[in-house]
Design a protein around this motif. Structure first.
Motif, mmCIF file in Angstrom:
data_model
loop_
_atom_site.group_PDB
_atom_site.id
_atom_site.type_symbol
_atom_site.label_atom_id
_atom_site.label_comp_id
_atom_site.label_asym_id
_atom_site.label_seq_id
_atom_site.Cartn_x
_atom_site.Cartn_y
_atom_site.Cartn_z
ATOM 1 N N VAL A 11 -22.834 5.390 -4.379
ATOM 2 C CA VAL A 11 -21.737 4.619 -4.963
ATOM 3 C C VAL A 11 -20.547 5.538 -5.196
ATOM 4 O O VAL A 11 -20.660 6.569 -5.871
ATOM 5 C CB VAL A 11 -22.166 3.944 -6.282
ATOM 6 C CG1 VAL A 11 -20.993 3.180 -6.888
ATOM 7 C CG2 VAL A 11 -23.336 2.991 -6.024
ATOM 8 N N ASP A 13 -16.805 6.123 -6.792
ATOM 9 C CA ASP A 13 -15.951 5.558 -7.832
ATOM 10 C C ASP A 13 -14.613 5.149 -7.217
ATOM 11 O O ASP A 13 -14.290 5.508 -6.084
ATOM 12 C CB ASP A 13 -15.784 6.520 -9.002
ATOM 13 C CG ASP A 13 -15.066 7.819 -8.639
ATOM 14 O OD1 ASP A 13 -14.150 7.795 -7.791
ATOM 15 O OD2 ASP A 13 -15.422 8.870 -9.212
ATOM 16 N N GLU A 14 -13.837 4.395 -7.967
ATOM 17 C CA GLU A 14 -12.628 3.801 -7.403
ATOM 18 C C GLU A 14 -11.621 4.849 -6.948
ATOM 19 O O GLU A 14 -10.990 4.707 -5.895
ATOM 20 C CB GLU A 14 -11.977 2.848 -8.406
ATOM 21 C CG GLU A 14 -10.799 2.079 -7.820
ATOM 22 C CD GLU A 14 -10.366 0.916 -8.684
ATOM 23 O OE1 GLU A 14 -9.309 0.320 -8.383
ATOM 24 O OE2 GLU A 14 -11.085 0.578 -9.652
ATOM 25 N N GLY A 72 -21.683 2.133 -1.483
ATOM 26 C CA GLY A 72 -21.085 1.093 -2.302
ATOM 27 C C GLY A 72 -19.809 1.584 -2.954
ATOM 28 O O GLY A 72 -19.614 2.785 -3.163
ATOM 29 N N SER A 74 -17.559 1.170 -6.305
ATOM 30 C CA SER A 74 -17.490 0.626 -7.659
ATOM 31 C C SER A 74 -16.122 0.005 -7.884
ATOM 32 O O SER A 74 -15.154 0.318 -7.190
ATOM 33 C CB SER A 74 -17.754 1.724 -8.691
ATOM 34 O OG SER A 74 -16.722 2.690 -8.670
ATOM 35 N N GLY A 75 -16.048 -0.895 -8.853
ATOM 36 C CA GLY A 75 -14.805 -1.625 -9.066
ATOM 37 C C GLY A 75 -14.574 -2.632 -7.970
ATOM 38 O O GLY A 75 -13.479 -2.751 -7.424
ATOM 39 N N GLY A 76 -15.641 -3.355 -7.627
ATOM 40 C CA GLY A 76 -15.571 -4.287 -6.518
ATOM 41 C C GLY A 76 -14.456 -5.304 -6.641
ATOM 42 O O GLY A 76 -13.880 -5.730 -5.639
ATOM 43 N N SER A 79 -11.318 -4.138 -4.971
ATOM 44 C CA SER A 79 -11.413 -3.759 -3.569
ATOM 45 C C SER A 79 -11.230 -4.975 -2.676
ATOM 46 O O SER A 79 -11.777 -6.042 -2.963
ATOM 47 C CB SER A 79 -12.790 -3.136 -3.302
ATOM 48 O OG SER A 79 -13.069 -3.117 -1.922
ATOM 49 N N ASP A 91 -23.099 -6.600 -9.127
ATOM 50 C CA ASP A 91 -22.844 -5.816 -10.340
ATOM 51 C C ASP A 91 -21.595 -4.953 -10.207
ATOM 52 O O ASP A 91 -21.591 -3.767 -10.539
ATOM 53 C CB ASP A 91 -24.054 -4.935 -10.675
ATOM 54 C CG ASP A 91 -25.302 -5.761 -10.921
ATOM 55 O OD1 ASP A 91 -25.187 -6.882 -11.458
ATOM 56 O OD2 ASP A 91 -26.395 -5.291 -10.549
ATOM 57 N N ASP A 92 -20.534 -5.554 -9.665
ATOM 58 C CA ASP A 92 -19.240 -4.892 -9.520
ATOM 59 C C ASP A 92 -19.261 -3.763 -8.476
ATOM 60 O O ASP A 92 -18.377 -2.919 -8.450
ATOM 61 C CB ASP A 92 -18.728 -4.346 -10.856
ATOM 62 C CG ASP A 92 -17.216 -4.140 -10.835
ATOM 63 O OD1 ASP A 92 -16.514 -4.971 -10.226
ATOM 64 O OD2 ASP A 92 -16.742 -3.138 -11.407
ATOM 65 N N VAL A 93 -20.276 -3.728 -7.646
ATOM 66 C CA VAL A 93 -20.320 -2.776 -6.530
ATOM 67 C C VAL A 93 -20.270 -3.574 -5.236
ATOM 68 O O VAL A 93 -21.068 -4.498 -5.034
ATOM 69 C CB VAL A 93 -21.593 -1.905 -6.569
ATOM 70 C CG1 VAL A 93 -21.681 -1.032 -5.324
ATOM 71 C CG2 VAL A 93 -21.612 -1.038 -7.823
#
Length: 321
Positions: A11, A13-14, A72, A74-76, A79, A91-93
């Motif tokens: 995963v 991060d943004e 993945g 994060s902060g889907g 995106s 879960d926001d991914v």
């Protein structure tokens, strides 16, 4: 979970995926700006436009960044990927939906993996000397050749003499199918689409260029970084391909590789070897990318090849032979 993979999900991060997006866009812009300017001005380039005209991936598609299967973001919600085909959010991914991609592209995944593994497992051959381009203009009227705006370096009769004085040995169907009717019977092989997995070998320039085709056909399971690495190999190969071709492109800055001479043959074969090494590394990465989304892709290979680390194996298990 649709984002679950045997190897787990990395995963980002943004901040990291936005950084990678910007880097990729800058890389693609550098590679496509000249082509897009020529397209606006209705100008053509016989070397540099090839990757945009022969292959089906458009510059705008190339510019869209994909992390690849098993990664993945994060902060889907922030995106754009969540709105794109073959992505899912959990879960926001957001990441590639391996189940959906495999359901839609499973046959392509298996075909490409088979082809790559078989190709990688064969010894590379470096004795073709780029004669496929010469066979494509053999005994044609100069006005009928593909790049008619550029002169033949040795003229029509001199070009024909080069073909007739060499053994043409092209193993790649997508080159062979453009041979003139008079040149096709001179080839040592008769490649077909069906025989492609049985004939393709890693010294072939067109097999190296086609790594870009296989990479972009498997987007978004294949990362954009890998697609661009394949693009850059294809671009470099195309330059050699046309330098060794019968055309005189010195006006564009392409010094000929004079494959009709011993020195030119040696120069061509040395470049071929270098490209083959780069291509083999990319084949390994492409098979790994396929295995990330298609864990059970390993099958039996008819030629019993052992292509090396990363190819033909999955989680330490070798492909059956």
């Amino acid at each position: 979970m649709r984002l679950a993979y045997d190897r787990g999900v990395q995963v980002l991060d943004e901040a990291e995926w936005r950084r990678r997006t910007a880097m990729h866009e800058a890389r693609v812009d550098s590679a496509t700006t000249a082509h897009l300017a020529r397209r606006r001005d209705h100008r053509k380039h016989p070397v540099e436009d090839f990757l945009f005209t022969y292959y089906s991936f458009k510059p705008a598609q190339l510019r869209r960044w994909h992390p690849g299967a098993g990664v993945g973001l994060s902060g889907g919600a922030g995106s754009p990927h969540g709105e794109w085909r073959f992505y899912a959010v959990e879960d926001d991914v957001v990441g590639v939906d391996g189940e959906a991609f495999t359901a839609a592209r499973g046959d392509t995944l298996r075909f490409v993996r088979d082809l790559l593994v078989r190709t990688a497992g064969r010894p590379a051959r470096f004795g073709c000397f780029g004669l496929h381009e010469w066979a494509m203009v053999y005994r044609l009227d100069p006005s009928d050749v593909r790049h008619a705006g550029w002169p033949l370096r040795l003229g029509a009769s001199g070009t024909d003499a080069v073909v007739e004085s060499h053994q043409v040995a092209c193993s790649h169907f997508d080159a062979y199918r453009f041979f003139t009717p008079e040149a096709a019977p001179l080839n040592a092989l008769t490649p077909t689409r069906e025989s492609q997995p049985a004939l393709e070998q890693p010294g072939c320039l067109h097999a190296g260029m086609d790594l870009y085709k296989w990479a972009h056909k498997l987007v978004p399971a294949v990362s954009s970084e890998l697609v661009m690495d394949c693009f850059e190999l294809a671009r470099d190969i195309r330059a050699l391909d046309m330098r060794a071709a019968p055309y005189d492109l010195r006006e564009l800055g392409y010094e000929p590789v004079r494959i009709e001479t011993p020195e030119g043959k040696a120069e061509y074969a040395a470049a071929q070897r270098s490209f083959s090494v780069r291509g083999q590394a990319l084949r390994t990465r492409l098979v790994d990318a396929i295995d990330a989304v298609l864990p059970h892709a390993v099958t039996s290979w008819a030629d019993g090849s052992s292509p090396g680390r990363g190819l033909g194996s999955r989680r330490g298990q070798s492909a059956s032979t």
